[in-house]
Design an enzyme around this catalytic site. Structure first.
Site, PDB file in Angstrom:
ATOM      1  N   GLY A 153      -2.898 -14.507   7.392  1.00 38.29           N
ATOM      2  CA  GLY A 153      -1.654 -14.376   6.624  1.00 38.29           C
ATOM      3  C   GLY A 153      -0.795 -13.348   7.350  1.00 38.29           C
ATOM      4  N   ARG A 154       0.052 -12.672   6.591  1.00 31.89           N
ATOM      5  CA  ARG A 154       0.949 -11.692   7.219  1.00 31.89           C
ATOM      6  C   ARG A 154       0.192 -10.605   7.978  1.00 31.89           C
ATOM      7  NH1 ARG A 154       3.709 -12.735   2.137  1.00 31.89           N
ATOM      8  NH2 ARG A 154       1.887 -11.646   1.339  1.00 31.89           N
ATOM      9  N   THR A 233     -10.049  -4.070   5.922  1.00 28.87           N
ATOM     10  CA  THR A 233      -8.911  -3.363   5.299  1.00 28.87           C
ATOM     11  C   THR A 233      -8.349  -4.217   4.160  1.00 28.87           C
ATOM     12  OG1 THR A 233      -7.436  -4.348   6.950  1.00 28.87           O
ATOM     13  CG2 THR A 233      -8.189  -2.102   7.386  1.00 28.87           C
ATOM     14  N   ARG A 235     -10.242  -6.271   0.894  1.00 30.30           N
ATOM     15  CA  ARG A 235     -10.830  -5.873  -0.382  1.00 30.30           C
ATOM     16  C   ARG A 235     -12.345  -5.796  -0.219  1.00 30.30           C
ATOM     17  NH1 ARG A 235      -6.546  -4.362  -1.566  1.00 30.30           N
ATOM     18  NH2 ARG A 235      -5.226  -4.911  -3.341  1.00 30.30           N
ATOM     19  N   GLU A 264     -14.888   0.467  -5.841  1.00 34.82           N
ATOM     20  CA  GLU A 264     -14.078   1.677  -5.636  1.00 34.82           C
ATOM     21  C   GLU A 264     -13.876   2.423  -6.940  1.00 34.82           C
ATOM     22  OE1 GLU A 264     -10.436   0.887  -3.489  1.00 34.82           O
ATOM     23  OE2 GLU A 264     -11.520  -0.378  -2.085  1.00 34.82           O
ATOM     24  N   HIS A 282      -9.153   3.921   1.224  1.00 31.34           N
ATOM     25  CA  HIS A 282      -8.163   2.886   0.862  1.00 31.34           C
ATOM     26  C   HIS A 282      -6.739   3.370   1.146  1.00 31.34           C
ATOM     27  CE1 HIS A 282      -7.538  -0.925  -1.790  1.00 31.34           C
ATOM     28  NE2 HIS A 282      -6.620  -0.826  -0.843  1.00 31.34           N
TER      29      HIS A 282
HETATM   30  C1  GLV Z   1      -3.461  -2.396  -0.923  1.00 34.93           C
HETATM   31  O1  GLV Z   1      -4.655  -2.552  -0.859  1.00 34.93           O
HETATM   32  C2  GLV Z   1      -2.543  -3.358  -1.431  1.00 34.93           C
HETATM   33  O2  GLV Z   1      -2.981  -4.433  -1.880  1.00 34.93           O
HETATM   34  O3  GLV Z   1      -1.336  -3.068  -1.427  1.00 34.93           O
END
Ligand code: GLV
Ligand code: GLV
Length: 326
Positions: A153-154, A233, A235, A264, A282
């Site tokens: 994705g982005r 980075t 989830r 978390e 995070h």
């Molecule tokens: C960070 O984890 C977000 O989803 O903005």
């Protein structure tokens, strides 16, 4: 109209909201409990929330006046969007503005793990550096290696594009072909198993859904190279953390770089005790510039939604389709 904000966000966003609405902000510097959120939205028209807030059915249906939920995050797995849609409440997120910032953190983690930056820093500060040594802190090269992107994705796309200077062989998985990556990097779309078997570095960039929960489990770790590095980075629950601990402890892989965790803010002590993993709190989107843009974006979405317009970053546009057909 009144808006409840579940935690203080950068000032420009709050100022924008305060121009038009009565704004109540969580006075504490901590995550609110579900009960506190429910209390907070009493009599409010809008809810500006964070990814740490459980926005479930109980919360969404607690206040009949509630007509807009603007989240200060790109991922919205913490929000029961189906219930919001049923209730006719638009939900918005903050895509785009944090893409490069998060991709940069993924690279920072990749280099931290491959070159053992955190271990080296600790070693040096502890006075253990006694001079250059042939076998000290040997890591893994990055240039010309194979990079595996899970989800383009982005953020996954931005992360992949930044590999250009390192002349990498790029593999990716996605539901759709990513023509930009194929054209610009010669990237190849492959099944996950092929990606895991062939990549030196695997970086996770899919959203958390039922389908991606524990996407990387014990079986997947066994497919990876012994020298592989895993970066997450996205989830935490996309990786089975117990399997990850085992893979790192028994050195099925070289190391991991994590910004997110399964439960978390809890992090298993076993993970914290390992030195082949780099742990971050995070902070994927945590730069001054990006957090300010996110605050403005969330405020703008809130403002449009409360006026009955489609928020620019609405994730459940069906709400409006339904409104226009009934
Ligand atoms: C960070 O984890 C977000 O989803 O903005
Ligand atoms: C390293 O510092 C070298 O000169 O090889």
């Amino acid at each position: 109209m009144k808006v409840f904000v579940t935690r203080r966000i950068p000032r420009p966003g709050l100022d924008l909201l305060k121009k038009e609405y009565t704004v109540e902000i969580n006075p504490h510097d901590r995550v609110l409990t579900k009960e506190e959120i429910i209390k907070g939205i009493r009599g409010k028209d809008g809810l500006l929330c964070l990814l740490t807030d459980p926005i479930d059915k109980e919360v969404i249906t607690a206040e009949p006046k509630l007509k807009m939920i603007a989240s200060y995050a790109v991922g919205y797995d913490n929000i029961d969007v189906a219930v919001a849609t049923q209730q006719g409440i638009p939900v918005s997120n903050t895509p785009g503005v944090l893409t490069e910032t998060t991709a940069e953190l993924a690279w920072a983690l990749l280099f931290s793990v491959t070159r053992r930056i955190v271990e080296g820093d600790t070693f040096t500060r502890e006075g253990k550096f006694k001079g250059w040594a042939p076998m000290l802190m040997l890591g893994q090269d990055v240039t010309k290696k194979t990079l595996g992107i899970v989800g383009t994705g982005r953020i996954g796309t931005a992360f992949a594009l930044k590999s250009k200077g390192f002349e990498m062989n790029v593999l990716y998985t996605d539901e759709q072909r990513n023509e930009q990556l194929e054209r610009e990097l010669g990237a190849k779309k492959v099944p996950l198993s092929t990606l895991l078997k062939n990549s030196d570095f695997v970086s996770i960039h899919v959203p958390l859904t039922k389908a991606t929960h524990h996407l990387i489990d014990e079986k997947e770790f066994h497919m990876m190279k012994k020298t592989a590095v895993l970066i997450n980075t996205a989830r935490g629950p996309i990786i089975n953390e117990k399997a990850l601990v085992k893979a790192l402890k028994e050195q099925w892989i070289f190391g991991a770089g994590l910004d997110v965790y399964e439960n978390e803010p809890e992090i298993p002590m076993e993970l914290k005790n390992l030195n082949n993993v780099v742990l971050q709190p995070h902070i994927g989107s945590a730069t001054v510039e990006t957090r300010t843009k996110m605050a403005l974006m969330a405020a703008e979405n809130m403002s449009r939604g409360l006026k009955g317009n489609i928020p620019p970053n609405c994730v459940n546009k069906e709400v409006f389709l339904r409104k226009s057909t009934t």
